[in-house]
Design a protein around this motif. Structure first.
Motif, PDB file in Angstrom:
ATOM      1  N   ALA A 198      -5.875  -1.421  -7.016  1.00  0.00           N
ATOM      2  CA  ALA A 198      -6.886  -0.379  -7.159  1.00  0.00           C
ATOM      3  C   ALA A 198      -6.388   0.873  -6.471  1.00  0.00           C
ATOM      4  O   ALA A 198      -5.467   0.827  -5.640  1.00  0.00           O
ATOM      5  CB  ALA A 198      -8.225  -0.809  -6.580  1.00  0.00           C
ATOM      6  N   THR A 199      -6.981   1.992  -6.838  1.00  0.00           N
ATOM      7  CA  THR A 199      -6.650   3.255  -6.197  1.00  0.00           C
ATOM      8  C   THR A 199      -7.837   3.734  -5.375  1.00  0.00           C
ATOM      9  O   THR A 199      -8.949   3.856  -5.889  1.00  0.00           O
ATOM     10  CB  THR A 199      -6.281   4.320  -7.241  1.00  0.00           C
ATOM     11  OG1 THR A 199      -5.110   3.892  -7.938  1.00  0.00           O
ATOM     12  CG2 THR A 199      -6.003   5.656  -6.568  1.00  0.00           C
ATOM     13  N   ILE A 200      -7.589   3.980  -4.113  1.00  0.00           N
ATOM     14  CA  ILE A 200      -8.586   4.563  -3.217  1.00  0.00           C
ATOM     15  C   ILE A 200      -8.296   6.061  -3.138  1.00  0.00           C
ATOM     16  O   ILE A 200      -7.156   6.470  -2.882  1.00  0.00           O
ATOM     17  CB  ILE A 200      -8.503   3.932  -1.818  1.00  0.00           C
ATOM     18  CG1 ILE A 200      -8.822   2.436  -1.880  1.00  0.00           C
ATOM     19  CG2 ILE A 200      -9.457   4.635  -0.852  1.00  0.00           C
ATOM     20  CD1 ILE A 200      -8.594   1.713  -0.570  1.00  0.00           C
ATOM     21  N   THR A 201      -9.314   6.857  -3.371  1.00  0.00           N
ATOM     22  CA  THR A 201      -9.143   8.307  -3.295  1.00  0.00           C
ATOM     23  C   THR A 201      -9.531   8.798  -1.911  1.00  0.00           C
ATOM     24  O   THR A 201     -10.680   8.644  -1.479  1.00  0.00           O
ATOM     25  CB  THR A 201      -9.997   9.021  -4.354  1.00  0.00           C
ATOM     26  OG1 THR A 201      -9.610   8.556  -5.655  1.00  0.00           O
ATOM     27  CG2 THR A 201      -9.787  10.524  -4.281  1.00  0.00           C
ATOM     28  N   VAL A 202      -8.557   9.363  -1.221  1.00  0.00           N
ATOM     29  CA  VAL A 202      -8.772   9.916   0.119  1.00  0.00           C
ATOM     30  C   VAL A 202      -8.799  11.437   0.004  1.00  0.00           C
ATOM     31  O   VAL A 202      -7.907  12.038  -0.615  1.00  0.00           O
ATOM     32  CB  VAL A 202      -7.673   9.466   1.083  1.00  0.00           C
ATOM     33  CG1 VAL A 202      -7.783  10.202   2.416  1.00  0.00           C
ATOM     34  CG2 VAL A 202      -7.740   7.961   1.302  1.00  0.00           C
TER      35      VAL A 202
ATOM     36  N   PRO B 274      -4.314  10.004  -3.724  1.00  0.00           N
ATOM     37  CA  PRO B 274      -4.519   8.637  -4.196  1.00  0.00           C
ATOM     38  C   PRO B 274      -3.760   7.639  -3.321  1.00  0.00           C
ATOM     39  O   PRO B 274      -2.602   7.869  -2.968  1.00  0.00           O
ATOM     40  CB  PRO B 274      -3.967   8.657  -5.618  1.00  0.00           C
ATOM     41  CG  PRO B 274      -2.963   9.765  -5.617  1.00  0.00           C
ATOM     42  CD  PRO B 274      -3.431  10.781  -4.621  1.00  0.00           C
ATOM     43  N   VAL B 275      -4.432   6.550  -2.970  1.00  0.00           N
ATOM     44  CA  VAL B 275      -3.818   5.485  -2.170  1.00  0.00           C
ATOM     45  C   VAL B 275      -3.820   4.226  -3.022  1.00  0.00           C
ATOM     46  O   VAL B 275      -4.891   3.701  -3.355  1.00  0.00           O
ATOM     47  CB  VAL B 275      -4.568   5.262  -0.847  1.00  0.00           C
ATOM     48  CG1 VAL B 275      -3.913   4.141  -0.041  1.00  0.00           C
ATOM     49  CG2 VAL B 275      -4.630   6.547  -0.028  1.00  0.00           C
ATOM     50  N   LYS B 276      -2.650   3.776  -3.413  1.00  0.00           N
ATOM     51  CA  LYS B 276      -2.529   2.596  -4.269  1.00  0.00           C
ATOM     52  C   LYS B 276      -2.496   1.333  -3.413  1.00  0.00           C
ATOM     53  O   LYS B 276      -1.679   1.208  -2.501  1.00  0.00           O
ATOM     54  CB  LYS B 276      -1.251   2.704  -5.103  1.00  0.00           C
ATOM     55  CG  LYS B 276      -0.962   1.519  -6.007  1.00  0.00           C
ATOM     56  CD  LYS B 276      -1.887   1.446  -7.200  1.00  0.00           C
ATOM     57  CE  LYS B 276      -1.479   0.322  -8.151  1.00  0.00           C
ATOM     58  NZ  LYS B 276      -0.126   0.487  -8.710  1.00  0.00           N
ATOM     59  N   VAL B 277      -3.394   0.391  -3.698  1.00  0.00           N
ATOM     60  CA  VAL B 277      -3.507  -0.848  -2.929  1.00  0.00           C
ATOM     61  C   VAL B 277      -3.371  -2.035  -3.873  1.00  0.00           C
ATOM     62  O   VAL B 277      -4.009  -2.071  -4.932  1.00  0.00           O
ATOM     63  CB  VAL B 277      -4.863  -0.924  -2.197  1.00  0.00           C
ATOM     64  CG1 VAL B 277      -4.979  -2.239  -1.430  1.00  0.00           C
ATOM     65  CG2 VAL B 277      -5.044   0.250  -1.264  1.00  0.00           C
ATOM     66  N   THR B 278      -2.567  -3.013  -3.498  1.00  0.00           N
ATOM     67  CA  THR B 278      -2.423  -4.251  -4.261  1.00  0.00           C
ATOM     68  C   THR B 278      -2.697  -5.431  -3.338  1.00  0.00           C
ATOM     69  O   THR B 278      -2.180  -5.487  -2.214  1.00  0.00           O
ATOM     70  CB  THR B 278      -1.013  -4.382  -4.855  1.00  0.00           C
ATOM     71  OG1 THR B 278      -0.756  -3.275  -5.729  1.00  0.00           O
ATOM     72  CG2 THR B 278      -0.873  -5.677  -5.647  1.00  0.00           C
TER      73      THR B 278
ATOM     74  N   VAL C 277       0.867  -1.174   0.000  1.00  0.00           N
ATOM     75  CA  VAL C 277       0.000   0.000   0.000  1.00  0.00           C
ATOM     76  C   VAL C 277       0.909   1.230   0.000  1.00  0.00           C
ATOM     77  O   VAL C 277       1.873   1.291   0.765  1.00  0.00           O
ATOM     78  CB  VAL C 277      -0.924   0.041   1.234  1.00  0.00           C
ATOM     79  CG1 VAL C 277      -1.782   1.295   1.213  1.00  0.00           C
ATOM     80  CG2 VAL C 277      -1.800  -1.200   1.293  1.00  0.00           C
ATOM     81  N   SER C 278       0.591   2.207  -0.836  1.00  0.00           N
ATOM     82  CA  SER C 278       1.425   3.410  -0.888  1.00  0.00           C
ATOM     83  C   SER C 278       0.558   4.645  -1.066  1.00  0.00           C
ATOM     84  O   SER C 278      -0.505   4.601  -1.697  1.00  0.00           O
ATOM     85  CB  SER C 278       2.445   3.317  -2.024  1.00  0.00           C
ATOM     86  OG  SER C 278       1.790   3.195  -3.273  1.00  0.00           O
TER      87      SER C 278
ATOM     88  N   TYR D 112     -11.286  -3.927   0.604  1.00  0.00           N
ATOM     89  CA  TYR D 112     -10.441  -2.890   1.203  1.00  0.00           C
ATOM     90  C   TYR D 112     -11.224  -1.607   1.426  1.00  0.00           C
ATOM     91  O   TYR D 112     -12.114  -1.260   0.641  1.00  0.00           O
ATOM     92  CB  TYR D 112      -9.260  -2.568   0.278  1.00  0.00           C
ATOM     93  CG  TYR D 112      -8.285  -3.694   0.065  1.00  0.00           C
ATOM     94  CD1 TYR D 112      -7.108  -3.772   0.810  1.00  0.00           C
ATOM     95  CD2 TYR D 112      -8.521  -4.670  -0.902  1.00  0.00           C
ATOM     96  CE1 TYR D 112      -6.193  -4.788   0.594  1.00  0.00           C
ATOM     97  CE2 TYR D 112      -7.615  -5.695  -1.123  1.00  0.00           C
ATOM     98  CZ  TYR D 112      -6.455  -5.757  -0.368  1.00  0.00           C
ATOM     99  OH  TYR D 112      -5.556  -6.773  -0.582  1.00  0.00           O
ATOM    100  N   PHE D 113     -10.821  -0.874   2.466  1.00  0.00           N
ATOM    101  CA  PHE D 113     -11.355   0.473   2.686  1.00  0.00           C
ATOM    102  C   PHE D 113     -10.345   1.278   3.498  1.00  0.00           C
ATOM    103  O   PHE D 113      -9.409   0.724   4.099  1.00  0.00           O
ATOM    104  CB  PHE D 113     -12.711   0.445   3.393  1.00  0.00           C
ATOM    105  CG  PHE D 113     -12.676  -0.061   4.810  1.00  0.00           C
ATOM    106  CD1 PHE D 113     -12.625   0.826   5.882  1.00  0.00           C
ATOM    107  CD2 PHE D 113     -12.701  -1.423   5.086  1.00  0.00           C
ATOM    108  CE1 PHE D 113     -12.587   0.370   7.186  1.00  0.00           C
ATOM    109  CE2 PHE D 113     -12.666  -1.886   6.391  1.00  0.00           C
ATOM    110  CZ  PHE D 113     -12.607  -0.987   7.449  1.00  0.00           C
ATOM    111  N   ALA D 114     -10.538   2.593   3.490  1.00  0.00           N
ATOM    112  CA  ALA D 114      -9.650   3.500   4.222  1.00  0.00           C
ATOM    113  C   ALA D 114     -10.319   3.964   5.505  1.00  0.00           C
ATOM    114  O   ALA D 114     -11.532   4.209   5.537  1.00  0.00           O
ATOM    115  CB  ALA D 114      -9.283   4.695   3.347  1.00  0.00           C
ATOM    116  N   ASP D 115      -9.527   4.092   6.551  1.00  0.00           N
ATOM    117  CA  ASP D 115     -10.035   4.443   7.879  1.00  0.00           C
ATOM    118  C   ASP D 115      -9.127   5.509   8.478  1.00  0.00           C
ATOM    119  O   ASP D 115      -7.991   5.230   8.857  1.00  0.00           O
ATOM    120  CB  ASP D 115     -10.049   3.185   8.751  1.00  0.00           C
ATOM    121  CG  ASP D 115     -10.428   3.475  10.194  1.00  0.00           C
ATOM    122  OD1 ASP D 115     -11.232   4.393  10.424  1.00  0.00           O
ATOM    123  OD2 ASP D 115      -9.904   2.771  11.092  1.00  0.00           O
ATOM    124  N   ALA D 116      -9.615   6.753   8.545  1.00  0.00           N
ATOM    125  CA  ALA D 116      -8.809   7.869   9.037  1.00  0.00           C
ATOM    126  C   ALA D 116      -9.139   8.159  10.499  1.00  0.00           C
ATOM    127  O   ALA D 116     -10.305   8.340  10.854  1.00  0.00           O
ATOM    128  CB  ALA D 116      -9.047   9.109   8.188  1.00  0.00           C
TER     129      ALA D 116
END
Length: 776
Positions: free
Chosen positions: A731-735, A530-534, A511-512, A543-547
């Motif tokens: 995939a790219t997660i947009t934060v 952008p958060v790149k996830v493989t 993840v980057s 997957y999901f983002a948690d701030a």
């Protein structure tokens, strides 16, 4: 306490296909409803006692004792009772007699509980079953009482009775790296009045010596049927097979087609003796029974289902035999013990190369025929010295207790995580994706950090089985971790046992992101990152983002089942439920009622579990840990009795609060934050939460409650909801960060990237990406 068979009541009632026999039966096999195997921490049953079945006295007042009925449903003064619910009170009664006997010869002093246990297990009768089924053997109350009357210690030196040997440990448990050698010590005391010569050896089941297998087709509409004791027609097919001379153990398994029907096995030996019955407890479509020291010749297995099931299909069967062999050595191999003397021996065990458990025993025998069996469990730890470490095993189903979805076999493993690892990954794979299984990862502090399944919810919310499951834990604590692999019912019916493989990896999460680090962001102006996830795992993952902010505070949790306020007595199957987010250091659950109640709080995998007795008209449970197990927790609420009649009516209200890192209101993402949905602060998506609640009540998956997930088909895809990635996909997660704090202030937080199982509602934290900025 395991359960052994005593089939006299079957003969008296014609139960469970007993008329297939010649009118005689065998005692002392392990019941098909008995728990067995090796626990998470390397224990096996301590001993066994009769449990299948026996007559119990009943009070024919069904308003209070609802099970006191006969086979026609009428109130009855006796009940054909069984299970370990029978074995346990038998053993409790024996313990009471042991305590009484010891008091009578030790000046009124009561024995310590540990001594009572030693007296019971040391005097148990070895039945010739593996230790993971029988423990030390079958309860022998008379021998235990004589040993209690004879035991010499600081409380008394009574005259010796009987011929017992008492060992200082009820079980031996050892573990180590593959191929390593471990040693254990065992002290043996002669409490008889005669010198005893003791021969010592080890015992475990060796490799299978013979296998017969096949497929039977059963059409319940046309097959012959027998009528059981409650009047239900059971259609059956008869399968014959041969057992050779000298086998120590016969094992017979079946697996029907995937429909969740209760299949059953009745075993009749070559002489016509009723030997075993699988006694299914629900709709497991799997059966497994075994017989000690089976006679040679042609056996008959009657495989049956209820005619009303409408079953018409194949049933796989397998009959195997095996013999006992040695496992390690005992030194010295013989002792001569004078009356009252104690001798110590050393048990040496070389651990197998494949991680997992071997259930063995240390055998003590005397010329008089006395046989004492001490369970010995040896666990080979999963090696973690290299980056990739593999293990393998075999899983079986269960007898259907809890019905469709109930657990079958569980395998447990230890792994020692070194210091300084960024992330820990564990994958488990089977050949047949038609079965459902779970992986539970428990940290050294006892909290579950991952609860995953090979059953996952796709983008439409439908359940899909993959051959693999994947577990992750970021920044794993150094020390000993526990992995449990749990098989469930029903089986696919394609095989009677399921081989699996596993792999442990470190530092594989990919993840980057370029998050702000000390820069200035303008108040109210959105900044997209952008958060790149493989997916570097073996299974599809969501997957999901948690701030989160660095600030710690209270997170009130939303009750999911609609049981926040429930009537007393609590209706069957009603359990208040909450989902605890990651990064929670404390969980507090309180019950307030109109009368005294007790509260049992447990994580959905079974453990951790914390109990509180009544505190006035309520109860309170608090769980504290570096991280409380993230995911679904439930509460079991009971009324404090006893009562002269039905439990009194009332109400109880429950509430739950987690304490942990607060969600950052300035950060949103294209995936949404799954954890926020379960927090009642108003930060979550209440429409989605309502969907989750509705789905939870209906028993459906909840993927659709978190957005319109899209599976990535290319190497890089913009996510529009919690993104499901197959192994190797990216995939790219947009934060999006929209600063909302006061100008001039500094905001510090952490962006965690998590995966979630929408089946278990457990989530894995993969990585911590810190961020900080000044509001300009």
């Amino acid at each position: 306490v395991a359960a052994t068979t005593t089939f006299q009541s079957y003969a008296q009632t014609g139960a469970s296909g007993f008329p297939f026999s010649n009118g005689t039966w065998a005692n002392g096999n392990i019941s098909g409803l008995s728990s067995g195997g090796v626990t998470q921490h390397g224990r096996v049953p301590d001993l066994a006692a009769p449990g299948d079945l026996g007559w119990a006295l009943c009070t024919p007042n069904v308003a209070i004792y609802e099970d006191c009925v006969d086979y026609k449903g009428a109130p009855s003064s006796i009940q054909n009772f069984g299970g370990t619910s029978q074995s346990s009170p038998f053993t409790a009664g024996a313990a009471a007699l042991v305590i009484q006997a010891y008091e009578s010869t030790h000046h009124g002093v009561r024995p310590a509980p540990a001594l009572v246990k030693r007296l019971l297990t040391s005097t148990a009768t070895d039945l010739g079953h593996p230790a993971y089924e029988q423990g030390a053997g079958q309860l022998n109350t008379l021998a235990a009482v004589k040993a209690a009357l004879s035991f010499k210690d600081s409380n008394g030196s009574p005259k010796a009775q009987g011929s017992s040997l008492i060992v200082d440990k009820t079980q031996l448990v050892t573990d180590g790296q593959p191929g390593s050698t471990t040693t254990s010590k065992l002290a043996i005391t002669n409490v008889s009045g005669n010198t005893q010569k003791v021969s010592l050896s080890t015992r475990t089941l060796g490799p299978v010596t013979s296998t017969q297998s096949g497929t039977d087709t059963l059409n319940t509409a046309t097959a012959p049927a027998f009528v059981d004791q409650v009047g239900i027609p059971r259609s059956y097919v008869a399968q014959k097979f041969k057992v050779g001379i000298g086998a120590d153990r016969l094992d017979f398994k079946i697996a029907a087609a995937a429909d969740p029907f209760a299949v059953r096995i009745i075993l009749i030996d070559p002489q016509g003796v009723y030997q075993a019955y699988s006694i299914p407890q629900g709709t497991g479509n799997f059966g497994d029974i075994d017989v000690r020291y089976p006679s040679f010749g042609t056996w008959t297995a009657y495989i049956g289902l209820s005619r009303s099931s409408g079953f018409n299909g194949p049933i796989k069967w397998q009959a195997t035999t095996s013999n006992f062999t040695g496992f390690g050595s005992v030194s010295p191999s013989s002792l001569s013990l004078a009356p009252g003397a104690t001798g110590t021996v050393k048990v040496t065990t070389k651990l197998p190369k494949n991680p997992g458990d071997v259930s063995a025993s240390v055998q003590l025998k005397t010329p008089l025929g006395l046989a004492t069996s001490v369970p010995l469990t040896a666990r080979t730890v999963i090696p973690t010295s290299s980056n990739s470490n593999s293990f393998s095993g075999v899983l079986n189903g269960g007898n259907g207790r809890s019905g469709d979805g109930g657990y079958g076999q569980t395998n447990a493993y230890y792994l020692d995580v070194p210091k300084g690892k960024k992330d820990l990954g564990i994958s488990i794979s089977v050949k047949d994706p038609g079965v459902t299984y779970f992986g539970v990862l428990t940290s050294p502090d006892g909290q579950v950090y991952s609860y995953q399944s090979n059953l996952y919810a796709d983008a439409t919310g439908q359940g899909v089985n993959d051959k693999s499951l994947q577990i992750y834990r970021r920044n794993p604590q150094a020390g000993r971790w526990l992995l449990s692999v749990d098989f469930t019912n029903p089986q696919s019916g394609l095989e009677v046992a399921q081989p699996f493989t596993g792999k442990v990896t470190f530092n594989t999460v990919k993840v980057s992101a370029s998050l702000p680090s000390g820069s200035t962001l303008k108040a109210g102006k959105a900044v997209s990152v952008p958060v790149k996830v493989t997916n570097t795992g073996a299974a599809p993952l969501t997957y999901f983002a948690d701030a989160r902010l660095n600030t710690v505070g209270d997170l009130p949790l939303v009750e999911l089942s609609g049981a926040e306020t429930t009537p007393l007595p609590v209706p069957a199957g009603v359990y208040p439920q909450w989902v605890v987010p990651t990064e929670s250091k404390q969980l507090t659950v309180q019950a307030a009622a109109t009368q005294p109640v007790n509260l049992d709080l447990f994580y959905s995998s079974g453990e951790p579990e914390v109990y509180s007795s009544a505190q006035g008209n309520g109860a309170l449970v608090r769980v504290q840990a570096p991280q409380v197990s993230p995911g679904l927790w439930a509460a079991d609420i009971g009324q404090t009795g006893p009562f002269a009649g039905p439990a009194p009516a009332g109400t109880v209200t429950t509430a739950a609060v987690a304490q942990g890192q607060l969600f950052d209101p300035a950060v949103t993402s294209s995936t949404g934050d799954f954890w926020q949905l379960f927090v009642g602060s108003g930060d979550g998506d209440q429409a989605a939460l309502a969907t989750i609640e509705a789905n939870a009540k209906a028993g459906r998956y909840v993927a659709q409650a978190t957005g319109s997930s899209t599976t990535a088909a290319a190497s890089t895809t913009a996510a529009t909801g919690p993104v499901i990635l197959k192994p190797g996909q990216s995939a790219t997660i947009t934060v999006t960060i929209t600063p909302s704090a006061a100008k001039g202030s500094t905001v510090k937080g952490h962006l965690y990237v998590d995966t979630v199982s929408q089946v278990t509602l457990g989530g894995d934290e993969l990585i911590d990406l810190p961020y900080s900025y000044k509001v300009g």
